[in-house]
Design an enzyme around this catalytic site. Structure first.
Site, PDB file in Angstrom:
ATOM      1  N   SER A 168      50.367   6.639  34.309  1.00 46.81           N
ATOM      2  CA  SER A 168      49.362   7.688  34.099  1.00 46.81           C
ATOM      3  C   SER A 168      48.780   8.241  35.396  1.00 46.81           C
ATOM      4  CB  SER A 168      48.234   7.171  33.204  1.00 46.81           C
ATOM      5  OG  SER A 168      47.679   6.020  33.772  1.00 46.81           O
ATOM      6  N   THR A 198      37.058   8.385  32.282  1.00 48.21           N
ATOM      7  CA  THR A 198      38.447   8.258  31.846  1.00 48.21           C
ATOM      8  C   THR A 198      38.509   8.553  30.355  1.00 48.21           C
ATOM      9  OG1 THR A 198      40.377   6.795  31.818  1.00 48.21           O
ATOM     10  CG2 THR A 198      38.246   5.772  31.402  1.00 48.21           C
ATOM     11  N   GLY A 199      39.714   8.807  29.875  1.00 44.22           N
ATOM     12  CA  GLY A 199      39.873   9.094  28.445  1.00 44.22           C
ATOM     13  C   GLY A 199      40.161  10.568  28.210  1.00 44.22           C
ATOM     14  N   THR A 243      44.749   6.093  34.342  1.00 39.32           N
ATOM     15  CA  THR A 243      44.000   6.999  35.213  1.00 39.32           C
ATOM     16  C   THR A 243      42.987   6.208  36.015  1.00 39.32           C
ATOM     17  OG1 THR A 243      44.134   8.818  33.671  1.00 39.32           O
ATOM     18  CG2 THR A 243      42.244   8.814  35.134  1.00 39.32           C
ATOM     19  N   ARG A 281      48.025  22.516  31.442  1.00 41.26           N
ATOM     20  CA  ARG A 281      46.747  21.902  31.051  1.00 41.26           C
ATOM     21  C   ARG A 281      46.154  21.113  32.229  1.00 41.26           C
ATOM     22  NH1 ARG A 281      44.582  16.362  30.792  1.00 41.26           N
ATOM     23  NH2 ARG A 281      43.143  16.249  29.058  1.00 41.26           N
ATOM     24  N   VAL A 282      44.857  21.274  32.427  1.00 41.15           N
ATOM     25  CA  VAL A 282      44.122  20.490  33.419  1.00 41.15           C
ATOM     26  C   VAL A 282      43.030  19.724  32.675  1.00 41.15           C
ATOM     27  CG1 VAL A 282      42.547  20.652  35.387  1.00 41.15           C
ATOM     28  CG2 VAL A 282      44.615  22.062  35.340  1.00 41.15           C
ATOM     29  N   GLY A 283      42.880  18.462  32.991  1.00 38.71           N
ATOM     30  CA  GLY A 283      41.858  17.639  32.342  1.00 38.71           C
ATOM     31  C   GLY A 283      40.573  17.598  33.131  1.00 38.71           C
ATOM     32  N   ASP A 284      39.780  16.578  32.854  1.00 40.98           N
ATOM     33  CA  ASP A 284      38.485  16.426  33.524  1.00 40.98           C
ATOM     34  C   ASP A 284      38.610  15.854  34.934  1.00 40.98           C
ATOM     35  OD1 ASP A 284      39.435  14.019  32.283  1.00 40.98           O
ATOM     36  OD2 ASP A 284      37.515  13.086  32.788  1.00 40.98           O
ATOM     37  N   GLY A 302      40.021  14.043  28.401  1.00 40.80           N
ATOM     38  CA  GLY A 302      39.335  14.903  29.357  1.00 40.80           C
ATOM     39  C   GLY A 302      38.583  16.060  28.743  1.00 40.80           C
ATOM     40  N   THR A 330      44.974  11.319  38.449  1.00 40.99           N
ATOM     41  CA  THR A 330      45.715  11.085  37.197  1.00 40.99           C
ATOM     42  C   THR A 330      46.898  12.045  37.067  1.00 40.99           C
ATOM     43  OG1 THR A 330      45.452  10.940  34.790  1.00 40.99           O
ATOM     44  CG2 THR A 330      44.331  12.754  35.854  1.00 40.99           C
TER      45      THR A 330
HETATM   46  C1  SD4 Z   1      42.719  13.498  31.356  1.00 39.34           C
HETATM   47  N1  SD4 Z   1      40.925  11.932  31.665  1.00 39.34           N
HETATM   48  O1  SD4 Z   1      43.628  14.101  31.907  1.00 39.34           O
HETATM   49  C2  SD4 Z   1      42.343  12.141  31.889  1.00 39.34           C
HETATM   50  C3  SD4 Z   1      43.235  11.111  31.298  1.00 39.34           C
HETATM   51  C4  SD4 Z   1      42.729   9.723  31.296  1.00 39.34           C
HETATM   52  O2  SD4 Z   1      42.838   7.612  30.518  1.00 39.34           O
HETATM   53  O3  SD4 Z   1      41.725   9.389  31.836  1.00 39.34           O
HETATM   54  N2  SD4 Z   1      43.372   8.825  30.634  1.00 39.34           N
HETATM   55  O4  SD4 Z   1      42.143  13.928  30.360  1.00 39.34           O
END
Ligand code: SD4
Length: 330
Positions: A89, A242-243, A191, A219-222, A245, A209
């Site tokens: 990840s 984490t998690g 991550t 796509r872009v996450g947090d 986003g 990550t």
């Molecule tokens: C995301 N927060 O791209 C990241 C992924 C992540 O545990 O943290 N996974 O959304």
């Protein structure tokens, strides 16, 4: 040390119990803003990181324990999973998007609010180091995609293929059903968000990550977004997420955690209150994971998440540790 770890675990749990009797949304009962006393004795240096990233915190500790800076430590630490092909990840070996491309998101921030970020970056094994270059060598905070790649190559970074054979095989198998269903907790590594406090009392953080496996291309996450995946205020504390986003972005999660610490909450309480905000805003919260960890300028730390199963790695003067975060769903 065992006793101490038990205490730490219990205090994480203590946050949970507290939360059931006391509303953790900001209220008039909160201590006044700017309560953090910068002159109080601090537990330092210290490093914490999301998930079981024990090798990463050990690498950061190696820098901190020799008097190195929080910023150098955090970059050194998160480069460990970035360069590990078995970590699926982050960085090299990270799961690709649904088009088979490994696209990376990363950011870094110091105690003086200097920050840099890259998003949707391909072919560079250590995006956090590119983010640091964006911070130090450009007038910008965030660079994305081809522009970020060109910048990295101009800075001397090497172009590499980051899709391992194992990840490619996993993607081809995924294409058979092509169902986008993010895994709630990925065991062993995930991550990485890391927070450091150095022996001079300065804070830094980084978050890096490959994002959600099989996300849409682009796509872009947090994780690379300052205030969402990471935030540092050198007078108060730092937080990282984490998690899922999308849920973190919607509440500007890491900034929220730091602001809650500014209002007087300890790191565990601040992370819990931020998770409660995510839950309040996210109708499908039972189907996702979001976790925060936080470190204040006294070297106190904490974490909280929605689902059981999230832990964070620690290294401080008393040695390493792994702490189960408190969780909202039982
Ligand atoms: C995301 N927060 O791209 C990241 C992924 C992540 O545990 O943290 N996974 O959304």
């Amino acid at each position: 040390m065992g006793t101490r770890r038990d205490f730490i675990k219990n205090s994480a749990l203590g946050g949970t119990l507290l939360g059931s009797t006391l509303s953790l949304s900001t209220s008039s009962a909160r201590p006044q803003a700017q309560r953090v006393n910068k002159n109080a004795a601090a537990n330092k240096p210290v490093v914490i990181a999301t998930w079981k990233n024990e090798r990463a915190v050990a690498a950061a500790w190696n820098v901190l324990s020799k008097g190195g800076s929080a910023l150098d430590a955090v970059e050194t630490g998160v480069k460990v999973p970035e360069g590990d092909p078995h970590d699926t990840s982050v960085g090299y070996g990270g799961r690709p998007d649904r088009d088979g491309m490994v696209t990376l998101d990363s950011c870094i921030m110091d105690h003086d609010s200097n920050c840099g970020a890259v998003a949707f970056l391909q072919h560079i094994k250590h995006p956090v180091s590119v983010a640091r270059k964006v911070m130090t060598d450009t007038p910008h905070v965030m660079m994305v995609g081809d522009g970020a790649l060109k910048f990295a190559l101009d800075q001397g970074f090497k172009k590499e293929d980051l899709l391992t054979e194992e990840s490619r095989a996993h993607w081809l198998k995924w294409l058979e059903t092509a169902e986008y269903k993010p895994v709630i907790n990925i065991e062993n590594h995930d991550t990485i968000g890391m927070l450091t406090l150095d022996s001079s009392g300065k804070l830094s953080g980084a978050c890096t990550t490959s994002g959600m496996a099989y996300k849409m291309n682009g796509r872009v996450g947090d994780s690379p977004i300052i205030g969402a995946g990471l935030f540092v205020d050198g007078d108060i504390g730092a937080a990282t997420a984490t998690g899922m986003g999308e849920a973190v972005i919607k509440v500007a999660g890491s900034h929220l955690v730091v602001e809650l610490m500014r209002q007087g909450l300890d790191p565990n309480e601040a992370c819990q209150a931020a998770v409660e905000r995510v839950i309040a805003k996210e109708p499908k919260y039972k189907e996702i994971q979001v976790g925060f960890i936080a470190l204040n300028i006294h070297g106190e730390y904490g974490g909280y998440c929605i689902q059981p199963g999230f832990n964070y790695a620690l290294y401080e003067n008393n040695g390493p540790g792994l702490i189960d975060a408190g969780h909202a769903l039982k």
